[in-house]
Design a protein around this motif. Structure first.
Motif, PDB file in Angstrom:
ATOM      1  N   LEU A 144       0.837  -1.200   0.000  1.00  0.00           N
ATOM      2  CA  LEU A 144       0.000   0.000   0.000  1.00  0.00           C
ATOM      3  C   LEU A 144       0.872   1.250   0.000  1.00  0.00           C
ATOM      4  O   LEU A 144       0.627   2.191  -0.760  1.00  0.00           O
ATOM      5  CB  LEU A 144      -0.935  -0.006   1.207  1.00  0.00           C
ATOM      6  CG  LEU A 144      -1.838   1.212   1.351  1.00  0.00           C
ATOM      7  CD1 LEU A 144      -2.787   1.294   0.148  1.00  0.00           C
ATOM      8  CD2 LEU A 144      -2.620   1.144   2.642  1.00  0.00           C
ATOM      9  N   ALA A 145       1.910   1.264   0.837  1.00  0.00           N
ATOM     10  CA  ALA A 145       2.815   2.419   0.882  1.00  0.00           C
ATOM     11  C   ALA A 145       3.540   2.597  -0.440  1.00  0.00           C
ATOM     12  O   ALA A 145       3.719   3.714  -0.921  1.00  0.00           O
ATOM     13  CB  ALA A 145       3.816   2.249   2.027  1.00  0.00           C
ATOM     14  N   LEU A 146       3.934   1.483  -1.055  1.00  0.00           N
ATOM     15  CA  LEU A 146       4.606   1.543  -2.349  1.00  0.00           C
ATOM     16  C   LEU A 146       3.676   2.116  -3.412  1.00  0.00           C
ATOM     17  O   LEU A 146       4.063   2.977  -4.194  1.00  0.00           O
ATOM     18  CB  LEU A 146       5.086   0.152  -2.760  1.00  0.00           C
ATOM     19  CG  LEU A 146       5.812   0.053  -4.096  1.00  0.00           C
ATOM     20  CD1 LEU A 146       7.089   0.876  -4.054  1.00  0.00           C
ATOM     21  CD2 LEU A 146       6.121  -1.393  -4.414  1.00  0.00           C
ATOM     22  N   CYS A 147       2.425   1.658  -3.413  1.00  0.00           N
ATOM     23  CA  CYS A 147       1.433   2.151  -4.378  1.00  0.00           C
ATOM     24  C   CYS A 147       1.200   3.651  -4.185  1.00  0.00           C
ATOM     25  O   CYS A 147       1.171   4.406  -5.148  1.00  0.00           O
ATOM     26  CB  CYS A 147       0.131   1.377  -4.224  1.00  0.00           C
ATOM     27  SG  CYS A 147      -1.136   1.875  -5.393  1.00  0.00           S
ATOM     28  N   LEU A 148       1.022   4.081  -2.946  1.00  0.00           N
ATOM     29  CA  LEU A 148       0.802   5.511  -2.675  1.00  0.00           C
ATOM     30  C   LEU A 148       2.024   6.329  -3.066  1.00  0.00           C
ATOM     31  O   LEU A 148       1.892   7.439  -3.575  1.00  0.00           O
ATOM     32  CB  LEU A 148       0.467   5.720  -1.193  1.00  0.00           C
ATOM     33  CG  LEU A 148      -0.888   5.189  -0.747  1.00  0.00           C
ATOM     34  CD1 LEU A 148      -1.043   5.335   0.770  1.00  0.00           C
ATOM     35  CD2 LEU A 148      -2.018   5.885  -1.469  1.00  0.00           C
ATOM     36  N   GLY A 149       3.209   5.784  -2.867  1.00  0.00           N
ATOM     37  CA  GLY A 149       4.433   6.473  -3.264  1.00  0.00           C
ATOM     38  C   GLY A 149       4.516   6.644  -4.771  1.00  0.00           C
ATOM     39  O   GLY A 149       4.920   7.689  -5.264  1.00  0.00           O
ATOM     40  N   LEU A 150       4.119   5.610  -5.518  1.00  0.00           N
ATOM     41  CA  LEU A 150       4.143   5.700  -6.975  1.00  0.00           C
ATOM     42  C   LEU A 150       3.127   6.719  -7.482  1.00  0.00           C
ATOM     43  O   LEU A 150       3.415   7.461  -8.417  1.00  0.00           O
ATOM     44  CB  LEU A 150       3.865   4.328  -7.593  1.00  0.00           C
ATOM     45  CG  LEU A 150       4.979   3.296  -7.426  1.00  0.00           C
ATOM     46  CD1 LEU A 150       4.533   1.943  -7.949  1.00  0.00           C
ATOM     47  CD2 LEU A 150       6.235   3.756  -8.129  1.00  0.00           C
ATOM     48  N   VAL A 151       1.940   6.785  -6.862  1.00  0.00           N
ATOM     49  CA  VAL A 151       0.937   7.783  -7.259  1.00  0.00           C
ATOM     50  C   VAL A 151       1.467   9.182  -6.973  1.00  0.00           C
ATOM     51  O   VAL A 151       1.336  10.088  -7.789  1.00  0.00           O
ATOM     52  CB  VAL A 151      -0.409   7.531  -6.546  1.00  0.00           C
ATOM     53  CG1 VAL A 151      -1.347   8.709  -6.728  1.00  0.00           C
ATOM     54  CG2 VAL A 151      -1.044   6.253  -7.076  1.00  0.00           C
ATOM     55  N   ALA A 152       2.108   9.366  -5.814  1.00  0.00           N
ATOM     56  CA  ALA A 152       2.670  10.673  -5.477  1.00  0.00           C
ATOM     57  C   ALA A 152       3.772  11.058  -6.454  1.00  0.00           C
ATOM     58  O   ALA A 152       3.865  12.215  -6.871  1.00  0.00           O
ATOM     59  CB  ALA A 152       3.205  10.664  -4.043  1.00  0.00           C
ATOM     60  N   LEU A 153       4.605  10.105  -6.844  1.00  0.00           N
ATOM     61  CA  LEU A 153       5.667  10.376  -7.802  1.00  0.00           C
ATOM     62  C   LEU A 153       5.091  10.756  -9.153  1.00  0.00           C
ATOM     63  O   LEU A 153       5.547  11.705  -9.799  1.00  0.00           O
ATOM     64  CB  LEU A 153       6.576   9.149  -7.937  1.00  0.00           C
ATOM     65  CG  LEU A 153       7.749   9.269  -8.899  1.00  0.00           C
ATOM     66  CD1 LEU A 153       8.701  10.354  -8.415  1.00  0.00           C
ATOM     67  CD2 LEU A 153       8.470   7.942  -9.021  1.00  0.00           C
ATOM     68  N   ALA A 154       4.062  10.043  -9.600  1.00  0.00           N
ATOM     69  CA  ALA A 154       3.433  10.356 -10.886  1.00  0.00           C
ATOM     70  C   ALA A 154       2.794  11.735 -10.854  1.00  0.00           C
ATOM     71  O   ALA A 154       2.881  12.497 -11.816  1.00  0.00           O
ATOM     72  CB  ALA A 154       2.395   9.299 -11.237  1.00  0.00           C
ATOM     73  N   THR A 155       2.143  12.072  -9.750  1.00  0.00           N
ATOM     74  CA  THR A 155       1.514  13.381  -9.617  1.00  0.00           C
ATOM     75  C   THR A 155       2.558  14.486  -9.635  1.00  0.00           C
ATOM     76  O   THR A 155       2.343  15.531 -10.233  1.00  0.00           O
ATOM     77  CB  THR A 155       0.688  13.444  -8.313  1.00  0.00           C
ATOM     78  OG1 THR A 155      -0.280  12.398  -8.354  1.00  0.00           O
ATOM     79  CG2 THR A 155      -0.012  14.767  -8.150  1.00  0.00           C
ATOM     80  N   ALA A 156       3.697  14.245  -9.008  1.00  0.00           N
ATOM     81  CA  ALA A 156       4.748  15.258  -8.958  1.00  0.00           C
ATOM     82  C   ALA A 156       5.333  15.529 -10.340  1.00  0.00           C
ATOM     83  O   ALA A 156       5.774  16.636 -10.621  1.00  0.00           O
ATOM     84  CB  ALA A 156       5.851  14.812  -8.006  1.00  0.00           C
ATOM     85  N   SER A 157       5.330  14.535 -11.223  1.00  0.00           N
ATOM     86  CA  SER A 157       5.917  14.722 -12.543  1.00  0.00           C
ATOM     87  C   SER A 157       4.930  15.318 -13.548  1.00  0.00           C
ATOM     88  O   SER A 157       5.316  15.616 -14.665  1.00  0.00           O
ATOM     89  CB  SER A 157       6.455  13.389 -13.069  1.00  0.00           C
ATOM     90  OG  SER A 157       5.389  12.488 -13.293  1.00  0.00           O
ATOM     91  N   GLN A 158       3.665  15.477 -13.168  1.00  0.00           N
ATOM     92  CA  GLN A 158       2.668  16.048 -14.070  1.00  0.00           C
ATOM     93  C   GLN A 158       2.760  17.572 -14.055  1.00  0.00           C
ATOM     94  O   GLN A 158       3.029  18.177 -13.023  1.00  0.00           O
ATOM     95  CB  GLN A 158       1.255  15.635 -13.654  1.00  0.00           C
ATOM     96  CG  GLN A 158       0.979  14.173 -13.795  1.00  0.00           C
ATOM     97  CD  GLN A 158      -0.384  13.795 -13.216  1.00  0.00           C
ATOM     98  OE1 GLN A 158      -1.068  14.610 -12.624  1.00  0.00           O
ATOM     99  NE2 GLN A 158      -0.757  12.547 -13.389  1.00  0.00           N
TER     100      GLN A 158
END
Length: 162
Positions: free
Chosen positions: A5-19
């Motif tokens: 779950l933490a890994l998934c949330l981290g990936l979503v945060a990373l994707a959002t940061a690159s948008q």
């Protein structure tokens, strides 16, 4: 269980940061559009953004995204959406969004096209061709039409009253 779950949330945060800001705005508008549909009863979250395209021209900025959504356990009218857990093996629709923004400081939407459905739905050949044509039309929004004048042609225009 907490690590995935933490890994998934981290990936979503990373994707959002690159948008870009316009891409984040399109994702927000796609979620609002999807939740406004009467057949949607549950709250959906952004799972992934794929195929992001952002092009600028003199008439503005064109943004195209494919947003994968995932269903949560919360109803769409739930007051506290931050704590909604995602449901595995449930609906995972995909939305294609094409937006054209003007070049102002606070970009206004010149034209847009959205299509959401089951992920296999958007892969159907006829729908894919329609989506491509609609997105091309959105990208052309705001572009001026060049007029070709040949020798011997006359152009007339009617002015506004003074």
């Amino acid at each position: 269980m907490r690590f995935p779950l933490a890994l998934c949330l981290g990936l979503v945060a990373l994707a959002t940061a690159s948008q870009s800001p316009l891409q984040r705005r399109v994702v927000k508008e796609v979620l609002e559009y999807f939740h406004s549909r009467s057949n949607v009863q549950f709250f959906f979250k952004e799972q992934a953004v794929e195929g992001a395209v952002e092009r600028e021209d003199p008439s503005g900025t064109f943004v195209q995204l494919r947003v994968s959504l995932v269903q949560t356990a919360c109803g769409k009218r739930a007051p506290r959406r931050q704590n909604c857990r995602t449901l595995e093996n449930r609906r995972k629709p995909t939305c294609l969004a094409c937006y054209k923004f003007d070049s102002s400081d606070v970009p206004k939407v010149l034209d847009k096209y959205q299509n959401c459905g089951p992920s296999h739905h958007l892969a159907v050949k006829e729908i894919k061709h329609r989506d491509e044509a609609e997105c091309r039309a959105v990208e052309e929004a705001g572009k001026s039409v060049d007029v070709l004048y040949l020798p011997g042609m006359y152009a007339f225009s009617k002015g506004l009253p003074a």
